[in-house]
Structure formats: C-alpha cells, structure tokens
Design an enzyme around this catalytic site. Structure first.
Site, PDB file in Angstrom:
ATOM      1  N   ARG A  13      -8.172  16.202  -2.490  1.00 45.22           N
ATOM      2  CA  ARG A  13      -9.528  16.491  -2.008  1.00 45.22           C
ATOM      3  C   ARG A  13      -9.520  17.223  -0.670  1.00 45.22           C
ATOM      4  NH1 ARG A  13      -9.984  11.690  -5.137  1.00 45.22           N
ATOM      5  NH2 ARG A  13      -8.917  10.586  -3.471  1.00 45.22           N
ATOM      6  N   GLU A  62      -0.179   1.936  -1.412  1.00 48.29           N
ATOM      7  CA  GLU A  62      -0.431   0.500  -1.506  1.00 48.29           C
ATOM      8  C   GLU A  62       0.730  -0.240  -2.178  1.00 48.29           C
ATOM      9  OE1 GLU A  62      -4.165  -0.067  -3.314  1.00 48.29           O
ATOM     10  OE2 GLU A  62      -4.339  -2.158  -2.651  1.00 48.29           O
TER      11      GLU A  62
END
Ligand code: PRP
Ligand code: MG
Length: 177
Positions: free
Chosen positions: A60, A97
């Site tokens: 993005r 993560e």
C-alpha cells in the site's frame, strides 16, 4: 459533518485472524476527496524541502508513495518483498507477528548523500519501516522522514522509529489493539 482522513478508514473485525481489528485504507483510497486529502497531508511537512526520492513500502506504500513522489517532483523507489526485483538487490530481514520476512531494493536504488522520504499506509510494530530505513541507510542515503496514514501507537512503532532518530509523521492514530 466534514470528514477527516480517519473517517474514511474502514475497520474490519477478525481479519486476518480472530481478535484483530483491521484498519482498511481501501475505502480512503477509493474516495476522491479522501485520497487527495491523505496524499496532501502526507507530503505537507516535506513540501519545499530538498528531497531526492520517495521510498514506498510494498504494497500500500506504493499507492501513496507514488502520488507523493509525483507531487514533490521526486523519484520513486519501490521497497519490495523478497524475490520480486529483477536486478541485483540488497535485502533486510524483519519480524512479522508470527514469521520472518524480508524486503529488498535494487543495490543502485539509492546513492550516498541522497535524501529519502519513507512512505507506508500504516505503522504498527515498526518492523517493516525499520527494515526499509536500514536498506536506505546501507546504500548511504539519508531518511529525512517517515510518513504514514495510520499509527497504531500501542504497538510501539512510533517509539521504535523515534528512538532511531527518525522524524515520524502520521495522519491519524487508532488506540488499542
Ligand atoms: C502492513 C502495513 C505495513 C506493515 C506495518 O503490511 O501495510 O506495511 O504491515 O506493520 P509493522 O509496523 O508491524 O511492520 P503487510 O505486511 O500486511 O503487507 P502489505 O502492505 O503488502 O499488505
Ligand atoms: Mg504494508
């Protein structure tokens, strides 16, 4: 009511997995007023500064960074996920993560003395941005700022980047995880 950038961002529950509130900027990008406002606000602290290149973080960050580079009349460099760039690259690992990831730039994408603005949609742990900064600095260029639409301050990214001496600019923040 006049909408701010934050008001155009959609929150989707339980994506990509249960318990996560996903801050979805596609609704911001899809709105003509929202997208222009986001790009204008992202670049406003840097207008008139001497910047050579905008570096956009896949994926993005490409959308925002391309528009910012056009408006600032700078070059644009895509910082890509591993294995996508055709030429000789340098790469930098970082921790997601649950996994390790790697991003890359061409080894001639930045040059000593160049001033670079790093752009991405969202700052969470700061791991992705930190890896991008390291790539730029390894090629001798200088990061003059890091600009994001969204900051998730509870995940510590801003603190991490500021501890590295970075100037962080974010258009809005969502508290909580
Ligand atoms: C998201 C987001 C940032 C990054 C922030 O990208 O777009 O690039 O995570 O997280 P961090 O601050 O903890 O590193 P993602 O890795 O999901 O990839 P994408 O942009 O290609 O969808
Ligand atoms: Mg991303």
């Amino acid at each position: 009511m006049i909408k701010a950038v934050k008001d155009y961002i959609r929150t989707i529950k339980d994506f990509p997995h249960e318990g996560v509130l996903f801050r979805d900027v596609t609704t911001l990008f899809a709105d003509p007023r929202g997208f222009r406002m986001a790009v204008d606000q992202l670049l406003s602290p840097y207008a008139g500064l001497d910047i050579d290149k905008v570096a956009g973080l896949e994926a993005r960050g490409f959308i925002l960074g391309g528009a910012v580079a056009h408006q600032l009349s700078t070059g644009f460099v895509p910082v890509r996920k591993k294995g996508k760039l055709p030429g000789r690259t340098i790469s930098q690992a970082y921790t997601l993560e649950y996994a390790e990831a790697e991003i890359e730039v061409h080894d001639d994408a930045f040059h000593p003395g160049e001033k670079v603005l790093l752009v991405d949609d969202l700052l969470a742990t700061g791991g992705t941005a930190e890896a991008g900064i390291k790539l730029i600095e390894r090629l001798g260029a200088q990061v003059v700022g890091c600009a994001f639409v969204v900051d998730l301050p509870d995940l510590g990214g801003r603190a991490k980047l500021e501890a590295m001496g970075m100037q962080v600019h974010a258009l809005c923040a969502f508290e909580g995880l």
